[in-house]
Structure formats: C-alpha cells, structure tokens
Design a protein around this motif. Structure first.
Motif, PDB file in Angstrom:
ATOM      1  N   ALA A 179       0.826  -1.207   0.000  1.00 11.43           N
ATOM      2  CA  ALA A 179       0.000   0.000   0.000  1.00 11.43           C
ATOM      3  C   ALA A 179       0.862   1.259   0.000  1.00 11.43           C
ATOM      4  CB  ALA A 179      -0.926  -0.008   1.207  1.00 11.43           C
ATOM      5  N   LYS A 180       2.053   1.133   0.556  1.00 14.92           N
ATOM      6  CA  LYS A 180       2.962   2.282   0.625  1.00 14.92           C
ATOM      7  C   LYS A 180       4.109   2.181  -0.378  1.00 14.92           C
ATOM      8  CE  LYS A 180       2.149   3.253   5.534  1.00 14.92           C
ATOM      9  NZ  LYS A 180       2.770   3.430   6.870  1.00 14.92           N
ATOM     10  N   ASN A 181       4.108   1.134  -1.193  1.00 16.43           N
ATOM     11  CA  ASN A 181       5.210   0.908  -2.146  1.00 16.43           C
ATOM     12  C   ASN A 181       6.566   0.986  -1.445  1.00 16.43           C
ATOM     13  OD1 ASN A 181       3.263   0.695  -4.079  1.00 16.43           O
ATOM     14  ND2 ASN A 181       4.015   2.375  -5.360  1.00 16.43           N
ATOM     15  N   THR A 182       6.639   0.347  -0.308  1.00 15.90           N
ATOM     16  CA  THR A 182       7.846   0.427   0.516  1.00 15.90           C
ATOM     17  C   THR A 182       8.254  -0.961   0.990  1.00 15.90           C
ATOM     18  OG1 THR A 182       7.273   2.658   1.259  1.00 15.90           O
ATOM     19  CG2 THR A 182       8.858   1.448   2.595  1.00 15.90           C
ATOM     20  N   VAL A 183       9.554  -1.206   0.952  1.00 14.28           N
ATOM     21  CA  VAL A 183      10.127  -2.433   1.492  1.00 14.28           C
ATOM     22  C   VAL A 183      11.018  -2.062   2.669  1.00 14.28           C
ATOM     23  CG1 VAL A 183      11.733  -4.320   1.033  1.00 14.28           C
ATOM     24  CG2 VAL A 183       9.993  -3.741  -0.650  1.00 14.28           C
ATOM     25  N   TYR A 184      10.943  -2.862   3.715  1.00 16.03           N
ATOM     26  CA  TYR A 184      11.707  -2.617   4.928  1.00 16.03           C
ATOM     27  C   TYR A 184      12.724  -3.720   5.157  1.00 16.03           C
ATOM     28  CZ  TYR A 184       7.672   0.396   5.740  1.00 16.03           C
ATOM     29  OH  TYR A 184       6.686   1.333   5.611  1.00 16.03           O
ATOM     30  N   LEU A 185      13.801  -3.358   5.786  1.00 16.24           N
ATOM     31  CA  LEU A 185      14.781  -4.340   6.236  1.00 16.24           C
ATOM     32  C   LEU A 185      15.016  -4.092   7.722  1.00 16.24           C
ATOM     33  CD1 LEU A 185      16.653  -6.668   5.329  1.00 16.24           C
ATOM     34  CD2 LEU A 185      18.490  -4.962   5.180  1.00 16.24           C
ATOM     35  N   GLN A 186      14.460  -4.966   8.532  1.00 10.48           N
ATOM     36  CA  GLN A 186      14.671  -4.884   9.971  1.00 10.48           C
ATOM     37  C   GLN A 186      15.952  -5.625  10.309  1.00 10.48           C
ATOM     38  OE1 GLN A 186      12.812  -3.273  12.437  1.00 10.48           O
ATOM     39  NE2 GLN A 186      14.532  -3.837  13.756  1.00 10.48           N
ATOM     40  N   MET A 187      16.892  -4.924  10.899  1.00 12.80           N
ATOM     41  CA  MET A 187      18.194  -5.497  11.201  1.00 12.80           C
ATOM     42  C   MET A 187      18.393  -5.521  12.710  1.00 12.80           C
ATOM     43  SD  MET A 187      20.500  -3.691   8.212  1.00 12.80           S
ATOM     44  CE  MET A 187      20.454  -2.086   8.973  1.00 12.80           C
ATOM     45  N   ASN A 188      18.486  -6.714  13.250  1.00 15.99           N
ATOM     46  CA  ASN A 188      18.691  -6.895  14.681  1.00 15.99           C
ATOM     47  C   ASN A 188      20.043  -7.543  14.943  1.00 15.99           C
ATOM     48  OD1 ASN A 188      16.021  -5.947  15.131  1.00 15.99           O
ATOM     49  ND2 ASN A 188      15.208  -8.012  14.869  1.00 15.99           N
ATOM     50  N   SER A 189      20.474  -7.487  16.177  1.00 12.47           N
ATOM     51  CA  SER A 189      21.747  -8.099  16.579  1.00 12.47           C
ATOM     52  C   SER A 189      22.878  -7.714  15.627  1.00 12.47           C
ATOM     53  CB  SER A 189      21.606  -9.632  16.627  1.00 12.47           C
ATOM     54  OG  SER A 189      20.581 -10.006  17.533  1.00 12.47           O
ATOM     55  N   LEU A 190      22.967  -6.439  15.355  1.00 10.72           N
ATOM     56  CA  LEU A 190      23.948  -5.963  14.382  1.00 10.72           C
ATOM     57  C   LEU A 190      25.375  -6.195  14.855  1.00 10.72           C
ATOM     58  CD1 LEU A 190      22.068  -2.777  13.264  1.00 10.72           C
ATOM     59  CD2 LEU A 190      22.952  -4.528  11.710  1.00 10.72           C
ATOM     60  N   LYS A 191      26.239  -6.487  13.886  1.00 15.01           N
ATOM     61  CA  LYS A 191      27.644  -6.755  14.142  1.00 15.01           C
ATOM     62  C   LYS A 191      28.500  -5.732  13.394  1.00 15.01           C
ATOM     63  CE  LYS A 191      26.643 -11.737  14.138  1.00 15.01           C
ATOM     64  NZ  LYS A 191      26.975 -13.032  13.494  1.00 15.01           N
ATOM     65  N   PRO A 192      29.712  -5.500  13.844  1.00 19.22           N
ATOM     66  CA  PRO A 192      30.578  -4.563  13.114  1.00 19.22           C
ATOM     67  C   PRO A 192      30.753  -4.957  11.649  1.00 19.22           C
ATOM     68  CG  PRO A 192      31.491  -4.985  15.278  1.00 19.22           C
ATOM     69  CD  PRO A 192      30.311  -5.913  15.127  1.00 19.22           C
ATOM     70  N   GLU A 193      30.724  -6.233  11.354  1.00 17.72           N
ATOM     71  CA  GLU A 193      30.882  -6.670   9.959  1.00 17.72           C
ATOM     72  C   GLU A 193      29.652  -6.384   9.102  1.00 17.72           C
ATOM     73  OE1 GLU A 193      31.405  -8.490  12.737  1.00 17.72           O
ATOM     74  OE2 GLU A 193      30.784 -10.590  12.441  1.00 17.72           O
ATOM     75  N   ASP A 194      28.587  -5.900   9.702  1.00 18.36           N
ATOM     76  CA  ASP A 194      27.415  -5.462   8.932  1.00 18.36           C
ATOM     77  C   ASP A 194      27.599  -4.035   8.418  1.00 18.36           C
ATOM     78  OD1 ASP A 194      25.367  -7.138  11.341  1.00 18.36           O
ATOM     79  OD2 ASP A 194      25.854  -7.827   9.316  1.00 18.36           O
ATOM     80  N   THR A 195      28.661  -3.382   8.826  1.00 23.34           N
ATOM     81  CA  THR A 195      28.931  -2.017   8.365  1.00 23.34           C
ATOM     82  C   THR A 195      29.103  -1.995   6.854  1.00 23.34           C
ATOM     83  OG1 THR A 195      29.958  -1.337  10.449  1.00 23.34           O
ATOM     84  CG2 THR A 195      30.569  -0.110   8.475  1.00 23.34           C
ATOM     85  N   ALA A 196      28.318  -1.166   6.197  1.00 25.03           N
ATOM     86  CA  ALA A 196      28.339  -1.100   4.730  1.00 25.03           C
ATOM     87  C   ALA A 196      27.373  -0.021   4.265  1.00 25.03           C
ATOM     88  CB  ALA A 196      27.930  -2.443   4.127  1.00 25.03           C
ATOM     89  N   ILE A 197      27.452   0.273   2.981  1.00 22.87           N
ATOM     90  CA  ILE A 197      26.392   1.045   2.338  1.00 22.87           C
ATOM     91  C   ILE A 197      25.348   0.037   1.883  1.00 22.87           C
ATOM     92  CG2 ILE A 197      25.746   2.596   0.478  1.00 22.87           C
ATOM     93  CD1 ILE A 197      28.616   3.649   0.492  1.00 22.87           C
ATOM     94  N   TYR A 198      24.117   0.275   2.261  1.00 24.80           N
ATOM     95  CA  TYR A 198      23.022  -0.620   1.908  1.00 24.80           C
ATOM     96  C   TYR A 198      22.216   0.001   0.766  1.00 24.80           C
ATOM     97  CZ  TYR A 198      23.912  -3.664   5.875  1.00 24.80           C
ATOM     98  OH  TYR A 198      24.489  -4.566   6.741  1.00 24.80           O
ATOM     99  N   TYR A 199      22.041  -0.793  -0.277  1.00 18.36           N
ATOM    100  CA  TYR A 199      21.329  -0.344  -1.454  1.00 18.36           C
ATOM    101  C   TYR A 199      20.036  -1.136  -1.626  1.00 18.36           C
ATOM    102  CZ  TYR A 199      25.865   1.632  -2.797  1.00 18.36           C
ATOM    103  OH  TYR A 199      27.049   2.337  -2.827  1.00 18.36           O
ATOM    104  N   CYS A 200      19.044  -0.441  -2.099  1.00 15.74           N
ATOM    105  CA  CYS A 200      17.782  -1.057  -2.486  1.00 15.74           C
ATOM    106  C   CYS A 200      17.785  -1.187  -4.014  1.00 15.74           C
ATOM    107  CB  CYS A 200      16.643  -0.148  -2.020  1.00 15.74           C
ATOM    108  SG  CYS A 200      15.020  -0.636  -2.547  1.00 15.74           S
TER     109      CYS A 200
END
Length: 122
Positions: free
Chosen positions: A73-94
């Motif tokens: 309905a909102k033309n939106t996608v979400y990415l819920q990120m939990n328990s984040l780690k330093p190795e998750d550091t990045a530029i995130y692209y859709c």
C-alpha cells in the motif's frame, strides 16, 4: 521516472537494531522483486535479502537477524536489522527487478537506489 529511495541508516552499537526503508515509485510495485544489497569498504557488493510476490531470499550471514517485509500500500520495502555486528557495516542499497528474486540477483537488478550508510561500532 523510476525512483528507489533508501532511508534509516545510521550509527549503532553492536547488538543494536536499525530498520531500513526503501520507498519505490515509477513502476508497478507488485510486479517487481525488491532486494537489499550491501557493499563494505574494500569488498564486493553482496545480496542481503530480497522479496517478491513469488519468492524470497536471505543471505546466510543475516538469517535469523535480518527480516525483510513489504508494504504494498505504501510501495515500501523494509529491512529490519537486529543483533547488528561490526561486519554489517556497509552502504546498503535497495534494488528492483522486474522478475523474481532468484533471477534478479543472478542476472542483475533493473533499478538501484543511491544507498544508505550503516555503521556498527564495536
């Protein structure tokens, strides 16, 4: 004009959470696979999660921690990120593909956003 606009990135401590949003416009949202990719400094871009009307994919490195969802309905996608780690550091692209997640991630996505930076401190 096709647009994919990411938001929600930022700085978070290890173990914390963030929710990224990808607002899409300019194409028929329901007909497209929408995926999240990331690129860390000095590394190749990698797929994180993807969702479409017919399939979904998650990278092994994020299973059990990240969750992708879609609000058509909102033309939106979400990415819920939990328990984040330093190795998750990045530029995130859709990115969007006019086919399935499997085909899109293999043959290439059709449209890309500009990205949002996620930094996880230790």
């Amino acid at each position: 004009e096709v647009q994919l606009v990411e938001s929600g990135g930022g700085l978070v401590q290890a173990g914390g959470s963030l929710r990224l949003s990808c607002a899409a416009s300019g194409f028929t949202f329901d007909d497209y696979a929408i995926g999240w990719f990331r690129q860390a400094p000095g590394k190749e871009r990698e797929g994180v999660s993807c969702i479409s009307s017919s399939d979904a994919l998650d990278a092994d490195s994020v299973k059990g921690r990240f969750s992708i969802s879609s609000d058509n309905a909102k033309n939106t996608v979400y990415l819920q990120m939990n328990s984040l780690k330093p190795e998750d550091t990045a530029i995130y692209y859709c990115a969007a593909s006019g086919t399935t997640c499997e085909r899109g991630t293999y043959y290439g996505m059709d449209y890309w956003g500009k990205g949002t930076l996620v930094t996880v401190s230790s």
